[in-house]
Design a protein around this motif. Structure first.
Motif, PDB file in Angstrom:
ATOM      1  N   LEU A 177      93.197  -5.218  30.722  1.00  0.00           N
ATOM      2  CA  LEU A 177      94.219  -5.408  29.901  1.00  0.00           C
ATOM      3  C   LEU A 177      93.877  -6.280  28.869  1.00  0.00           C
ATOM      4  CD1 LEU A 177      95.100  -5.709  33.132  1.00  0.00           C
ATOM      5  CD2 LEU A 177      97.606  -4.907  31.921  1.00  0.00           C
ATOM      6  N   ALA A 178      94.426  -5.749  27.503  1.00  0.00           N
ATOM      7  CA  ALA A 178      94.404  -6.801  26.420  1.00  0.00           C
ATOM      8  C   ALA A 178      95.603  -7.570  26.174  1.00  0.00           C
ATOM      9  CB  ALA A 178      93.768  -6.357  25.165  1.00  0.00           C
ATOM     10  N   MET A 179      95.657  -8.789  26.220  1.00  0.00           N
ATOM     11  CA  MET A 179      96.754  -9.712  25.758  1.00  0.00           C
ATOM     12  C   MET A 179      96.522 -10.861  24.859  1.00  0.00           C
ATOM     13  SD  MET A 179      99.602 -11.357  28.322  1.00  0.00           S
ATOM     14  CE  MET A 179      98.923 -12.948  28.613  1.00  0.00           C
ATOM     15  N   GLY A 180      96.999 -10.602  23.639  1.00  0.00           N
ATOM     16  CA  GLY A 180      96.738 -11.587  22.660  1.00  0.00           C
ATOM     17  C   GLY A 180      95.427 -11.543  22.174  1.00  0.00           C
ATOM     18  N   PRO A 181      94.628 -12.625  22.188  1.00  0.00           N
ATOM     19  CA  PRO A 181      93.196 -12.466  21.600  1.00  0.00           C
ATOM     20  C   PRO A 181      92.264 -12.259  22.659  1.00  0.00           C
ATOM     21  CG  PRO A 181      93.916 -14.597  21.918  1.00  0.00           C
ATOM     22  CD  PRO A 181      95.107 -13.916  22.219  1.00  0.00           C
ATOM     23  N   ARG A 182      92.449 -12.038  23.822  1.00  0.00           N
ATOM     24  CA  ARG A 182      91.682 -11.774  25.161  1.00  0.00           C
ATOM     25  C   ARG A 182      91.858 -10.549  25.754  1.00  0.00           C
ATOM     26  NH1 ARG A 182      92.888 -17.766  25.239  1.00  0.00           N
ATOM     27  NH2 ARG A 182      91.066 -18.689  24.380  1.00  0.00           N
ATOM     28  N   TRP A 183      90.761 -10.304  26.483  1.00  0.00           N
ATOM     29  CA  TRP A 183      90.832  -8.902  27.552  1.00  0.00           C
ATOM     30  C   TRP A 183      90.655  -9.803  28.870  1.00  0.00           C
ATOM     31  CZ3 TRP A 183      90.643  -3.749  26.164  1.00  0.00           C
ATOM     32  CH2 TRP A 183      90.524  -3.454  25.024  1.00  0.00           C
ATOM     33  N   TYR A 184      91.486  -9.142  29.768  1.00  0.00           N
ATOM     34  CA  TYR A 184      91.344  -9.392  31.320  1.00  0.00           C
ATOM     35  C   TYR A 184      91.257  -8.158  32.156  1.00  0.00           C
ATOM     36  CZ  TYR A 184      93.955 -13.469  29.210  1.00  0.00           C
ATOM     37  OH  TYR A 184      94.180 -14.515  28.168  1.00  0.00           O
ATOM     38  N   VAL A 229      98.148 -16.175  33.402  1.00  0.00           N
ATOM     39  CA  VAL A 229      97.684 -16.587  32.051  1.00  0.00           C
ATOM     40  C   VAL A 229      98.686 -17.844  31.672  1.00  0.00           C
ATOM     41  CG1 VAL A 229      97.273 -16.056  29.886  1.00  0.00           C
ATOM     42  CG2 VAL A 229      96.293 -14.536  31.440  1.00  0.00           C
ATOM     43  N   THR A 230      99.778 -17.545  31.731  1.00  0.00           N
ATOM     44  CA  THR A 230     100.721 -18.666  31.221  1.00  0.00           C
ATOM     45  C   THR A 230     101.270 -19.665  32.125  1.00  0.00           C
ATOM     46  OG1 THR A 230     102.805 -17.078  31.590  1.00  0.00           O
ATOM     47  CG2 THR A 230     101.354 -16.818  29.428  1.00  0.00           C
ATOM     48  N   THR A 231     101.200 -19.699  33.253  1.00  0.00           N
ATOM     49  CA  THR A 231     101.883 -20.748  34.199  1.00  0.00           C
ATOM     50  C   THR A 231     101.045 -21.244  35.226  1.00  0.00           C
ATOM     51  OG1 THR A 231     102.854 -18.895  35.755  1.00  0.00           O
ATOM     52  CG2 THR A 231     104.252 -19.600  33.880  1.00  0.00           C
ATOM     53  N   ASP A 232     100.394 -20.128  35.960  1.00  0.00           N
ATOM     54  CA  ASP A 232      99.227 -20.468  36.913  1.00  0.00           C
ATOM     55  C   ASP A 232      98.358 -21.687  36.815  1.00  0.00           C
ATOM     56  OD1 ASP A 232     100.836 -18.924  38.486  1.00  0.00           O
ATOM     57  OD2 ASP A 232      99.247 -17.421  38.885  1.00  0.00           O
ATOM     58  N   TYR A 256     102.635 -13.343  23.737  1.00  0.00           N
ATOM     59  CA  TYR A 256     101.879 -13.833  25.262  1.00  0.00           C
ATOM     60  C   TYR A 256     101.852 -14.951  25.437  1.00  0.00           C
ATOM     61  CZ  TYR A 256      98.505 -14.326  21.229  1.00  0.00           C
ATOM     62  OH  TYR A 256      97.958 -14.802  19.894  1.00  0.00           O
ATOM     63  N   ALA A 257     102.916 -15.997  24.671  1.00  0.00           N
ATOM     64  CA  ALA A 257     102.942 -17.252  25.130  1.00  0.00           C
ATOM     65  C   ALA A 257     103.796 -17.306  26.614  1.00  0.00           C
ATOM     66  CB  ALA A 257     104.038 -17.761  24.328  1.00  0.00           C
ATOM     67  N   GLY A 258     104.323 -16.361  27.347  1.00  0.00           N
ATOM     68  CA  GLY A 258     105.073 -16.782  28.588  1.00  0.00           C
ATOM     69  C   GLY A 258     105.773 -15.383  28.811  1.00  0.00           C
ATOM     70  N   LEU A 259     106.478 -15.229  29.946  1.00  0.00           N
ATOM     71  CA  LEU A 259     107.432 -14.296  30.459  1.00  0.00           C
ATOM     72  C   LEU A 259     108.837 -14.340  30.009  1.00  0.00           C
ATOM     73  CD1 LEU A 259     107.320 -11.714  32.142  1.00  0.00           C
ATOM     74  CD2 LEU A 259     107.435 -12.787  34.091  1.00  0.00           C
ATOM     75  N   LEU A 260     109.140 -13.513  29.263  1.00  0.00           N
ATOM     76  CA  LEU A 260     110.653 -13.506  28.869  1.00  0.00           C
ATOM     77  C   LEU A 260     111.470 -12.262  29.591  1.00  0.00           C
ATOM     78  CD1 LEU A 260     112.484 -14.735  26.879  1.00  0.00           C
ATOM     79  CD2 LEU A 260     111.985 -12.948  25.300  1.00  0.00           C
ATOM     80  N   GLN A 261     112.538 -12.685  30.373  1.00  0.00           N
ATOM     81  CA  GLN A 261     113.058 -11.728  31.280  1.00  0.00           C
ATOM     82  C   GLN A 261     114.699 -11.860  30.988  1.00  0.00           C
ATOM     83  OE1 GLN A 261     111.840 -13.362  35.004  1.00  0.00           O
ATOM     84  NE2 GLN A 261     110.631 -11.128  35.297  1.00  0.00           N
ATOM     85  N   PRO A 262     115.453 -10.772  30.828  1.00  0.00           N
ATOM     86  CA  PRO A 262     116.948 -10.691  30.476  1.00  0.00           C
ATOM     87  C   PRO A 262     117.470 -11.461  31.560  1.00  0.00           C
ATOM     88  CG  PRO A 262     116.114  -8.599  31.061  1.00  0.00           C
ATOM     89  CD  PRO A 262     115.121  -9.415  31.210  1.00  0.00           C
ATOM     90  N   ASP A 263     118.830 -12.412  31.467  1.00  0.00           N
ATOM     91  CA  ASP A 263     119.741 -12.777  32.206  1.00  0.00           C
ATOM     92  C   ASP A 263     120.985 -12.555  31.688  1.00  0.00           C
ATOM     93  OD1 ASP A 263     120.428 -14.367  34.303  1.00  0.00           O
ATOM     94  OD2 ASP A 263     120.505 -16.111  33.045  1.00  0.00           O
ATOM     95  N   GLY A 264     121.372 -11.265  31.964  1.00  0.00           N
ATOM     96  CA  GLY A 264     122.554 -10.792  31.450  1.00  0.00           C
ATOM     97  C   GLY A 264     122.427 -10.256  30.050  1.00  0.00           C
ATOM     98  N   PRO A 265     123.462  -9.620  29.488  1.00  0.00           N
ATOM     99  CA  PRO A 265     123.256  -9.108  28.259  1.00  0.00           C
ATOM    100  C   PRO A 265     123.248 -10.201  27.104  1.00  0.00           C
ATOM    101  CG  PRO A 265     125.622  -9.010  28.783  1.00  0.00           C
ATOM    102  CD  PRO A 265     124.621  -9.353  30.039  1.00  0.00           C
ATOM    103  N   GLU A 266     123.799 -11.248  27.276  1.00  0.00           N
ATOM    104  CA  GLU A 266     123.695 -12.320  26.270  1.00  0.00           C
ATOM    105  C   GLU A 266     122.912 -13.525  26.360  1.00  0.00           C
ATOM    106  OE1 GLU A 266     125.183 -11.924  23.348  1.00  0.00           O
ATOM    107  OE2 GLU A 266     126.013  -9.886  24.094  1.00  0.00           O
ATOM    108  N   ALA A 267     121.868 -13.344  27.304  1.00  0.00           N
ATOM    109  CA  ALA A 267     120.790 -14.498  27.502  1.00  0.00           C
ATOM    110  C   ALA A 267     119.662 -13.920  28.117  1.00  0.00           C
ATOM    111  CB  ALA A 267     121.641 -15.533  28.527  1.00  0.00           C
ATOM    112  N   CYS A 268     118.579 -14.940  28.260  1.00  0.00           N
ATOM    113  CA  CYS A 268     117.251 -14.533  28.952  1.00  0.00           C
ATOM    114  C   CYS A 268     116.787 -15.654  29.332  1.00  0.00           C
ATOM    115  CB  CYS A 268     116.537 -13.791  28.117  1.00  0.00           C
ATOM    116  SG  CYS A 268     116.287 -14.433  26.130  1.00  0.00           S
TER     117      CYS A 268
END
Length: 328
Positions: A177-184, A229-232, A256-268
């Protein structure tokens, strides 16, 4: 490939093999009827190949001025994909691929009929990619990993960890996989009995073994890569709840700075890692959205310290030499 596409390519190959073809002979070679042959001929003409009708007993066909063109059947959308795809390939960070992609693009243009050649040239000349400073990747390593993935074959790999320590790994490779400037590389580590992610620019060598493996059920691969990549690797796991829809928050965060997930329709919720909480507090201060720090508690203290510091700067700046701009 569909039967129609296969037959069209076969027809083009036959037309190239000799100057003239009688219609019934051509239909017999293709295992079809003369009526279907006429439809296939019209399909080639629509794609821009100059198929000429030959007068005489029984009638026939020949390729015109571009009769030596090898078969390349692309519609306009596919031509766009070729042009853009090769431009992206030229900035992928894979060593030597830029020159090969450019050469391939030239060949594709040369092998296309005139109308399609013009479309591909238009796209390729109009599109450019500004390199993001990708870390170079060895093309031979990428090819070896791809062979292991495709053939479900174990690999042996010499790898250098972040701390500079070399290691030898036995892996079942699953995805590159390619993410940002690097391959993994996403793989199952046989010695650690767990999923692992490896940076391709830290791989020293790869050997594809003869040992096959049966694919295991995988976790959600992109989520696993984001986390690894972003937390561990970091001392602190940072979780921020933004009080805005995910689509709005995405505009303010690096993909690719982190993981963004929805938390209902008006938040994440945004999850990332940090080694320097005061720096993270400074970065958060620049995001113009309402938010709540979910963890760690130390980041709340860092944000409070930053707020007090900025308030003190503002108060000290309101001296007699400070120019105040008033609204009219």
């Amino acid at each position: 490939m569909s039967d129609t596409t296969h037959r069209t390519l076969r027809l083009l190959t036959l037309l190239r093999s000799r100057t003239d073809w009688a219609g019934p002979d051509l239909a017999q070679q293709l295992g079809t009827t003369t009526r279907s042959l006429r439809r296939d001929i019209n399909r080639l003409r629509t794609l821009g190949y100059p198929v000429e009708s030959v007068r005489g007993h029984g009638g026939g066909y020949r390729l015109g001025a571009d009769g030596k063109l090898p078969p390349l059947v692309l519609d306009l959308d596919q031509a766009v994909a070729v042009g853009v795809g090769l431009r992206l390939a030229s900035s992928s960070g894979i060593s030597g691929l830029e020159q090969q992609a450019e050469a391939c693009l030239v060949k594709v243009e040369e092998l296309s009929p005139a109308a399609l050649r013009e479309q591909i040239a238009t796209i390729s000349q109009a599109v450019d990619v500004i390199s993001g400073g990708s870390t170079p990747v060895d093309a031979d390593i990428l090819l070896a990993l791809s062979r292991g993935i495709r053939g479900c074959q174990q690999i042996r790999m010499d790898y250098v960890a972040r701390n500079g320590e070399p290691s030898h790994r036995r892996l079942e490779p699953y995805r590159v996989l390619a993410m940002g400037p690097r391959w993994y590389l996403f793989a199952w580590d046989l010695d650690r009995d767990d999923w692992r992610t490896f940076r391709l620019d830290r791989i020293q060598s790869v050997r594809v073994s003869t040992f096959a493996f049966s694919p295991r059920p995988t976790p959600e691969i992109q989520e696993h890569l984001h986390r690894s990549v972003t937390t561990d690797p970091y001392q602190h796991v940072v979780r921020i709840r933004f009080c805005a829809p995910l689509s709005e928050v995405e505009a303010h965060l690096c993909a690719y700075a982190g993981l963004l997930q929805p938390d209902g329709p008006e938040a994440c919720v945004f999850t990332t890692g940090s080694q320097d909480l005061p720096w993270t507090a400074t970065w958060l201060a620049g995001v113009p959205l309402d938010m709540q720090i979910l963890e760690p508690a130390e980041l709340v203290d860092a944000v409070a310290d930053l707020g007090r510091h900025l308030l003190a700067v503002a108060q000290q700046s309101q001296g007699p030499h400070t120019r105040t701009v008033r609204s009219p």
